[in-house]
Design a protein around this motif. Structure first.
Motif, short mmCIF file in Angstrom:
data_model
loop_
_atom_site.label_atom_id
_atom_site.label_comp_id
_atom_site.label_asym_id
_atom_site.label_seq_id
_atom_site.Cartn_x
_atom_site.Cartn_y
_atom_site.Cartn_z
N SER A 6 0.87 -1.17 0.00
CA SER A 6 0.00 0.00 0.00
C SER A 6 0.91 1.22 0.00
O SER A 6 1.73 1.39 0.90
CB SER A 6 -0.88 -0.04 1.25
N ALA A 7 0.80 2.07 -1.04
CA ALA A 7 1.72 3.21 -1.17
C ALA A 7 0.99 4.53 -1.02
O ALA A 7 0.07 4.84 -1.78
CB ALA A 7 2.42 3.14 -2.53
N ASP A 8 1.42 5.30 -0.01
CA ASP A 8 0.91 6.66 0.19
C ASP A 8 2.02 7.62 -0.24
O ASP A 8 3.12 7.18 -0.62
CB ASP A 8 0.51 6.84 1.67
N ILE A 9 1.77 8.94 -0.17
CA ILE A 9 2.79 9.87 -0.68
C ILE A 9 3.45 10.71 0.41
O ILE A 9 4.60 11.13 0.25
CB ILE A 9 2.17 10.77 -1.79
N GLU A 10 2.74 10.95 1.54
CA GLU A 10 3.27 11.92 2.52
C GLU A 10 4.56 11.45 3.18
O GLU A 10 5.32 12.27 3.68
CB GLU A 10 2.21 12.23 3.59
N GLY A 11 4.80 10.15 3.24
CA GLY A 11 5.99 9.64 3.90
C GLY A 11 7.15 9.36 2.96
O GLY A 11 8.19 8.83 3.38
N LEU A 151 6.43 -4.60 6.72
CA LEU A 151 7.39 -3.52 6.42
C LEU A 151 6.63 -2.21 6.30
O LEU A 151 5.56 -2.16 5.68
CB LEU A 151 8.11 -3.83 5.09
N LEU A 152 7.19 -1.16 6.94
CA LEU A 152 6.55 0.16 6.89
C LEU A 152 7.64 1.21 6.64
O LEU A 152 8.76 1.07 7.16
CB LEU A 152 5.83 0.49 8.20
N SER A 153 7.32 2.25 5.88
CA SER A 153 8.26 3.35 5.70
C SER A 153 7.55 4.68 5.84
O SER A 153 6.37 4.81 5.54
CB SER A 153 8.97 3.27 4.35
N GLY A 154 8.30 5.68 6.33
CA GLY A 154 7.77 7.02 6.53
C GLY A 154 8.73 7.80 7.40
O GLY A 154 9.89 7.40 7.57
N ARG A 170 9.37 -4.46 10.25
CA ARG A 170 10.59 -3.69 9.96
C ARG A 170 10.18 -2.29 9.51
O ARG A 170 9.21 -2.13 8.76
CB ARG A 170 11.32 -4.43 8.83
N PHE A 171 10.90 -1.27 9.96
CA PHE A 171 10.62 0.12 9.57
C PHE A 171 11.81 0.70 8.80
O PHE A 171 12.96 0.47 9.19
CB PHE A 171 10.37 1.00 10.81
N VAL A 172 11.52 1.47 7.76
CA VAL A 172 12.54 2.28 7.10
C VAL A 172 12.15 3.73 7.32
O VAL A 172 11.06 4.15 6.96
CB VAL A 172 12.62 1.97 5.59
N VAL A 173 13.07 4.50 7.93
CA VAL A 173 12.81 5.92 8.20
C VAL A 173 13.39 6.73 7.03
O VAL A 173 14.59 6.75 6.82
CB VAL A 173 13.42 6.34 9.55
N GLY A 179 8.86 19.75 11.74
CA GLY A 179 7.60 20.47 11.78
C GLY A 179 6.62 19.81 10.84
O GLY A 179 6.94 18.79 10.22
N HIS A 180 5.41 20.39 10.74
CA HIS A 180 4.38 19.79 9.89
C HIS A 180 4.80 19.76 8.42
O HIS A 180 4.42 18.86 7.67
CB HIS A 180 3.06 20.58 10.03
N ALA A 181 5.59 20.77 8.02
CA ALA A 181 6.01 20.84 6.62
C ALA A 181 7.51 21.11 6.51
O ALA A 181 7.97 21.81 5.62
CB ALA A 181 5.21 21.92 5.88
N SER A 182 8.28 20.54 7.46
CA SER A 182 9.73 20.72 7.40
C SER A 182 10.43 19.51 8.01
O SER A 182 9.83 18.79 8.81
CB SER A 182 10.14 21.99 8.16
N GLY A 183 11.68 19.34 7.64
CA GLY A 183 12.44 18.23 8.19
C GLY A 183 13.71 17.98 7.41
O GLY A 183 14.13 18.81 6.61
N VAL A 184 14.29 16.82 7.64
CA VAL A 184 15.55 16.44 7.00
C VAL A 184 15.31 15.10 6.31
O VAL A 184 14.87 14.14 6.96
CB VAL A 184 16.66 16.26 8.06
N THR A 185 15.56 15.06 5.02
CA THR A 185 15.23 13.84 4.26
C THR A 185 16.46 13.10 3.76
O THR A 185 17.50 13.71 3.49
CB THR A 185 14.32 14.20 3.06
N GLN A 186 16.32 11.79 3.64
CA GLN A 186 17.29 11.02 2.85
C GLN A 186 17.08 11.43 1.40
O GLN A 186 16.00 11.90 1.02
CB GLN A 186 16.97 9.53 2.93
#
Ligand SMILES: [Zn+2]
Length: 277
Positions: A6-11, A151-154, A170-173, A179-186
């Motif tokens: 199941s693929a969502d987009i926000e994560g 398996l979950l990612s977000g 298993r989780f992949v971060v 914040g709600h619309a900020s952060g640090v991404t791979q």
């Protein structure tokens, strides 16, 4: 062994702003491509780990974000709405393992683009007294169908709040929220590499441990759902449904025969809420 993704987009790595999740702009076109490629990474890993069938379910918004042209040709794709099982559509055809890719934290938490099903309508959702987000709701539905969430990612907030609910998973971060619309991404590429290797290891592990390759559906248990909605006007509307009880101005309660029925109720209420937008 059959896997349903199941693929969502926000994560998805690189996604931070609501604009990236809504059609009609260039940023969304880039984000849906990253979403498709993260789904592909999970498909690739699942097959490498020994899956015999992989289905991927588009689980964001109108459920038509994935770009079929770019998707791994070995996978079957579930697109479009309305559909009975929502973010778990495809499960009615059986799956032993479920992957949740690009998922996000529940409403009113500090995760990136955190919400539960519909940010206009729902503030908090509890099942049997436990507050849940989309992973908790659809995970309960998957378990009723005998499938295991593997398996979950977000983002980090999503992983931290969801890990206790699925202790064997298993989780992949993919990113950390500031914040709600900020952060640090791979980078999208490194998130994909992490998802691909985790997917491979997860399927290998289940195959090696003799996990049944087809799910067996158990008996569904009734659930109690409590819902805090965003406005009293929404509560007025939702209480037109005869089996919903009003607790206070914005709190509602209903019983359902199963987690599946609770999720279907919530999706009906979400659809109803569009008349007040
Ligand atoms: Zn979404």
């Amino acid at each position: 062994m059959k896997v349903l993704i199941s693929a969502d987009i926000e994560g998805i790595a690189g996604v931070f702003h609501p604009e990236q999740t809504r059609s009609g702009n260039g940023e969304y076109e880039a984000a849906r491509r990253w979403m498709t490629l993260e789904a592909n990474a999970a498909i690739e890993g699942a097959f490498a780990g020994g899956a015999t069938q992989v289905w991927v379910n588009d689980s964001h918004g109108g459920f038509r974000n994935l770009l079929p042209d770019l998707l791994d040709s070995r996978a079957q794709v579930v697109l479009g709405k309305p559909r009975t099982l929502g973010m778990m559509a495809g499960l009615e055809y059986g799956a032993a393992l479920v992957f949740m890719i690009g998922y996000h934290a529940m409403s009113q938490t500090r995760g990136i683009l955190a919400h539960t099903i519909n940010s206009f309508a729902f503030a908090r959702v509890s099942l049997n007294g436990e507050e849940v987000g989309e992973a908790g709701l659809y995970g309960a539905l998957a378990e009723e169908y005998g499938a295991q969430v593997a398996l979950l990612s977000g983002d980090d907030v999503f992983a931290n709040e969801t890990a206790p609910r699925f202790p064997g998973a298993r989780f992949v971060v993919t990113k950390s929220a500031t914040g709600h619309a900020s952060g640090v991404t791979q980078s999208p590429a490194s998130a994909r590499a992490a998802i691909e290797s985790a997917a491979c290891e997860v399927v290998q592990h289940h195959v090696a441990n003799g996990h049944p390759s087809q799910a067996t559906r158990g008996a569904a248990k009734p659930v109690e759902c409590e819902l805090r909605v965003q406005t009293s006007a929404l509560a007025d509307l939702f209480c037109q449904w005869p089996t919903i009880t009003r607790v206070d101005a914005v709190t509602l309660r209903f019983g359902a025969a199963s987690a599946e029925h609770a999720v279907r109720m919530l999706n009906c209420l979400s659809a109803m809420s569009f008349m007040l937008r």
